[in-house]
Scaffold this motif. Structure first.
Motif, PDB file in Angstrom:
ATOM      1  N   ILE A  59       0.863  -1.185   0.000  1.00 28.35           N
ATOM      2  CA  ILE A  59       0.000   0.000   0.000  1.00 28.35           C
ATOM      3  C   ILE A  59       0.900   1.236   0.000  1.00 28.35           C
ATOM      4  O   ILE A  59       1.815   1.346   0.820  1.00 28.35           O
ATOM      5  N   GLY A  60       0.634   2.152  -0.923  1.00 32.57           N
ATOM      6  CA  GLY A  60       1.490   3.321  -1.094  1.00 32.57           C
ATOM      7  C   GLY A  60       1.466   4.298   0.070  1.00 32.57           C
ATOM      8  O   GLY A  60       2.510   4.839   0.462  1.00 32.57           O
ATOM      9  N   ASP A  61       0.328   4.535   0.642  1.00 28.72           N
ATOM     10  CA  ASP A  61       0.180   5.491   1.744  1.00 28.72           C
ATOM     11  C   ASP A  61       0.599   4.813   3.053  1.00 28.72           C
ATOM     12  O   ASP A  61      -0.032   3.847   3.497  1.00 28.72           O
ATOM     13  N   GLY A  62       1.648   5.332   3.668  1.00 31.84           N
ATOM     14  CA  GLY A  62       2.186   4.737   4.890  1.00 31.84           C
ATOM     15  C   GLY A  62       1.193   4.683   6.041  1.00 31.84           C
ATOM     16  O   GLY A  62       1.203   3.736   6.838  1.00 31.84           O
ATOM     17  N   ASN A  63       0.343   5.705   6.157  1.00 33.71           N
ATOM     18  CA  ASN A  63      -0.655   5.704   7.232  1.00 33.71           C
ATOM     19  C   ASN A  63      -1.684   4.583   7.041  1.00 33.71           C
ATOM     20  O   ASN A  63      -2.035   3.891   8.001  1.00 33.71           O
ATOM     21  N   ILE A  64      -2.148   4.444   5.810  1.00 34.95           N
ATOM     22  CA  ILE A  64      -3.110   3.381   5.520  1.00 34.95           C
ATOM     23  C   ILE A  64      -2.425   2.023   5.658  1.00 34.95           C
ATOM     24  O   ILE A  64      -3.012   1.076   6.197  1.00 34.95           O
ATOM     25  N   ARG A  66       0.003   1.215   7.666  1.00 36.78           N
ATOM     26  CA  ARG A  66       0.100   0.920   9.099  1.00 36.78           C
ATOM     27  C   ARG A  66      -1.256   0.487   9.667  1.00 36.78           C
ATOM     28  O   ARG A  66      -1.352  -0.487  10.406  1.00 36.78           O
ATOM     29  N   GLU A  67      -2.308   1.198   9.293  1.00 39.39           N
ATOM     30  CA  GLU A  67      -3.653   0.875   9.786  1.00 39.39           C
ATOM     31  C   GLU A  67      -4.065  -0.540   9.378  1.00 39.39           C
ATOM     32  O   GLU A  67      -4.546  -1.325  10.202  1.00 39.39           O
ATOM     33  N   LYS A  68      -3.863  -0.870   8.099  1.00 37.28           N
ATOM     34  CA  LYS A  68      -4.262  -2.200   7.612  1.00 37.28           C
ATOM     35  C   LYS A  68      -3.348  -3.287   8.182  1.00 37.28           C
ATOM     36  O   LYS A  68      -3.814  -4.393   8.466  1.00 37.28           O
ATOM     37  N   ALA A  69      -2.075  -2.978   8.380  1.00 37.64           N
ATOM     38  CA  ALA A  69      -1.160  -3.948   8.995  1.00 37.64           C
ATOM     39  C   ALA A  69      -1.577  -4.243  10.432  1.00 37.64           C
ATOM     40  O   ALA A  69      -1.511  -5.390  10.885  1.00 37.64           O
ATOM     41  N   GLN A  70      -2.043  -3.225  11.139  1.00 38.30           N
ATOM     42  CA  GLN A  70      -2.513  -3.436  12.510  1.00 38.30           C
ATOM     43  C   GLN A  70      -3.776  -4.294  12.523  1.00 38.30           C
ATOM     44  O   GLN A  70      -3.922  -5.189  13.355  1.00 38.30           O
ATOM     45  N   ILE A  71      -4.669  -4.033  11.581  1.00 38.43           N
ATOM     46  CA  ILE A  71      -5.875  -4.859  11.464  1.00 38.43           C
ATOM     47  C   ILE A  71      -5.471  -6.309  11.180  1.00 38.43           C
ATOM     48  O   ILE A  71      -6.003  -7.243  11.779  1.00 38.43           O
ATOM     49  N   MET A  72      -4.490  -6.495  10.279  1.00 44.23           N
ATOM     50  CA  MET A  72      -4.025  -7.840   9.947  1.00 44.23           C
ATOM     51  C   MET A  72      -3.400  -8.514  11.158  1.00 44.23           C
ATOM     52  O   MET A  72      -3.665  -9.698  11.420  1.00 44.23           O
ATOM     53  N   ALA A  73      -2.591  -7.790  11.898  1.00 44.65           N
ATOM     54  CA  ALA A  73      -1.958  -8.350  13.104  1.00 44.65           C
ATOM     55  C   ALA A  73      -3.025  -8.791  14.107  1.00 44.65           C
ATOM     56  O   ALA A  73      -2.941  -9.890  14.675  1.00 44.65           O
ATOM     57  N   ASP A  74      -4.033  -7.950  14.310  1.00 44.82           N
ATOM     58  CA  ASP A  74      -5.125  -8.293  15.230  1.00 44.82           C
ATOM     59  C   ASP A  74      -5.903  -9.507  14.730  1.00 44.82           C
ATOM     60  O   ASP A  74      -6.276 -10.387  15.509  1.00 44.82           O
ATOM     61  N   LEU A  75      -6.133  -9.558  13.435  1.00 46.53           N
ATOM     62  CA  LEU A  75      -6.849 -10.669  12.835  1.00 46.53           C
ATOM     63  C   LEU A  75      -6.081 -11.982  13.044  1.00 46.53           C
ATOM     64  O   LEU A  75      -6.671 -13.001  13.380  1.00 46.53           O
ATOM     65  N   ILE A  76      -4.772 -11.944  12.866  1.00 49.77           N
ATOM     66  CA  ILE A  76      -3.958 -13.145  13.073  1.00 49.77           C
ATOM     67  C   ILE A  76      -4.030 -13.578  14.535  1.00 49.77           C
ATOM     68  O   ILE A  76      -4.204 -14.767  14.831  1.00 49.77           O
ATOM     69  N   LYS A  77      -3.924 -12.631  15.460  1.00 46.02           N
ATOM     70  CA  LYS A  77      -4.014 -12.962  16.889  1.00 46.02           C
ATOM     71  C   LYS A  77      -5.371 -13.572  17.224  1.00 46.02           C
ATOM     72  O   LYS A  77      -5.455 -14.556  17.956  1.00 46.02           O
TER      73      LYS A  77
END
Length: 162
Positions: A59-64, A66-77
């Motif tokens: 994803i080109g936008d670093g803020n987005i 980070r947001e989606k990576a956090q969602i992914m991390a939570d989803l994996i947990k």
């Protein structure tokens, strides 16, 4: 029991990844309906997690990103802790299964189907062969070449003892 194996195209919509979320509402509505159905099991393969993570990383936008990576991390947990709406299916492939994948890599690559998709197809095959009492099984995908993986499994009826 009915089984849906989640493809990357579905998980990208669930996470709402930009440019990979064209069917967000339809996917979220279907997810909600499947969660209510006690006879339905959702399966999340490792390939889907890896491919979705790769899409997030690009994803080109670093803020987005980070947001989606956090969602992914939570989803994996949540998946690991059995609080997600699906079950993780990360069985490693046996040598024979990897050979099966290798035998079709070239043919599928020419049709623009990658190893991630071949891995998800292999999960479909392995799950239906090893898990008893499946009524239907499908790969839940938005990609036509994966949507076609749907089978109604014959159920064995038992005679009543008299």
């Amino acid at each position: 029991m009915h089984v849906s194996i989640i493809d990357t195209s579905i998980l990208c919509n669930i996470i709402n990844i930009p440019f990979r979320n064209q069917n967000y509402k339809v996917v979220i509505d279907e997810l909600a309906a499947l969660q209510k159905d006690k006879q339905h099991t959702l399966i999340l393969p490792l390939a889907t997690i890896i491919e979705t993570g790769n899409h997030i990383a690009h994803i080109g936008d670093g803020n987005i990103r980070r947001e989606k990576a956090q969602i992914m991390a939570d989803l994996i947990k949540r998946t690991v802790n059995d609080t997600a709406p699906w079950t993780y299916y990360g069985k490693e492939f046996e040598r024979e299964e990897l050979l099966d994948i290798s035998n079709s890599v070239v043919d599928h690559a020419l049709r623009e189907i990658g190893i991630g998709d071949l891995s998800i197809i292999q999960v479909f095959k392995k799950y239906k062969e090893t898990v008893p009492a499946i009524g239907t099984i499908r790969i839940w995908s938005l990609d036509n070449h994966l949507k076609s993986y749907y089978e109604e499994m014959p159920t064995v009826k038992r005679r009543r003892d008299r």
